[in-house]
Scaffold this motif. Sequence first.
Motif, PDB file in Angstrom:
ATOM      1  N   PHE A 227       0.835  -1.210   0.000  1.00 14.32           N
ATOM      2  CA  PHE A 227       0.000   0.000   0.000  1.00 14.32           C
ATOM      3  C   PHE A 227       0.865   1.253   0.000  1.00 14.32           C
ATOM      4  N   LEU A 228       1.892   1.285   0.846  1.00 21.01           N
ATOM      5  CA  LEU A 228       2.734   2.478   0.942  1.00 21.01           C
ATOM      6  C   LEU A 228       3.525   2.706  -0.341  1.00 21.01           C
ATOM      7  N   ALA A 229       3.955   1.640  -0.991  1.00 19.32           N
ATOM      8  CA  ALA A 229       4.659   1.798  -2.277  1.00 19.32           C
ATOM      9  C   ALA A 229       3.736   2.471  -3.298  1.00 19.32           C
ATOM     10  N   TRP A 230       2.480   2.029  -3.352  1.00 17.28           N
ATOM     11  CA  TRP A 230       1.518   2.704  -4.238  1.00 17.28           C
ATOM     12  C   TRP A 230       1.305   4.150  -3.810  1.00 17.28           C
ATOM     13  N   LEU A 231       1.175   4.375  -2.518  1.00 17.01           N
ATOM     14  CA  LEU A 231       0.924   5.716  -2.004  1.00 17.01           C
ATOM     15  C   LEU A 231       2.049   6.674  -2.397  1.00 17.01           C
ATOM     16  N   TYR A 232       3.288   6.224  -2.280  1.00 13.17           N
ATOM     17  CA  TYR A 232       4.451   7.077  -2.551  1.00 13.17           C
ATOM     18  C   TYR A 232       4.783   7.179  -4.040  1.00 13.17           C
TER      19      TYR A 232
END
Length: 446
Positions: A227-232
């Motif tokens: 999720f954080l990889a997509w977010l960033y």
Amino acid sequence: MISVFLLFLVARVSARYTADWTSLDARPLPSWFDEAKVGIFVHWGVFSVPGFGSEWFWWHWQGQQPPDPKCVAYMAENYPPGFSYPEFVNGFHAQFFNPEEWADIFKASGAKYVVLTAKHHEGFTNWESPNSWNWNSVDAGPKRDLVGDLGEAVRNRSLHYGLYNSLYEWFHPLYLDDKKNGFKTQEFVKLKLLPELYNMVVRYRPEVIWSDGDWEAPDTYWNSTEFLAWLYNDSPVKDTVVTNDRWGAGCACKHGGYYNCEDKYTPGQLPSHKWEKCTSVDTLSWGYRRNMRLQELMDLPAIIKDLVSTVALGGNYLLNVGPTADGTIPTVFEERLRGVGAWLEINGEAIFASKPWRVQMENATVPVWYTSKGDTIYAVMTAKPPGTILQLQTPKTSASTKVILLGSQSPLPWSPLYPNGGLTVLLPELPRLPGHVWTLKLESVH
């Protein structure tokens, strides 16, 4: 020239974050967050209806074993037999909720960002989540998009807007199944949590995602790194969003954007990583309590001293209030927020966009906390000196050093304390300030 441009494009493409903590933790924190320093936290949901004990009422009443006898007695005395927690939503009217008024109060507090509970552990969403049918603020209760309405008002006042989201939900059947399976299955994450998170980010573009409710399962269960990889990398807020450190059991104070570590975290010394202290005006709860007492609330001097020490140690200060179920911010909370704003109106120069100094605190004449901007330092006195003389042991002065009391224009007389450092300042009659905290600005010191 073309080759330089191509190299730039290659660098841009290769600078993507991968779904692992080594890569994600290396992401620089967007600068706005460290400069902001002060934020407002808002805990609001169905738990505001019983307004008893805390926002954990449902769990204390029907989740923990044995149940909290005070919660059991409260229900027995005030509600009919068989009354279920979801029925409380019928009392969540928010009929007096005026997002413009809330945003005015938050702006008057001096805060630079606001974080609202989009979903707490009870699972009720304060927006029309497509993954929370009939258990959200548009289908039930207020019949209104609380997240969207407040976000618009907050942003119209040039404040940053963030959302709190609980990863787990106490009584969601899919979560309970995954828990029963030792978190070897991920039905809740795949069908509820992640689709809801993606939708929330795309729809509301929060600049803070304040994650919580992570501690029962590892980050691999929550798919946090994906999720954080997509977010960033790819989300509409990829360049501005900041996240905290609650992304799985053991992540706190180790992984994520800035660190919360734990509720009301107070480090004893300057941390090496950006952090935030979240605390609440009501010392016993984050959500609204009908039975709160004045002595259970932080008074204004305590809040300001807590804010000052937090910023001096490099942290941000996130101060929580709990609105009522009808959508009002209790007057005593408003009074605290406006008091903080009145203090920041005079002393904000020492707070906003400041950096920790080489020494964070000394306790000579009175307790003094230091912040800095270049070769200017700020000495914040958190008590009134007993006389007109203040001694500061730490600053090293020069011939061009100037000392000014914030809120006043005239330089103050001073003299060296030692041949190699320190100074003695002759103070004027100190004005009455909210919180009884004063700031000296020292120019050309090191």
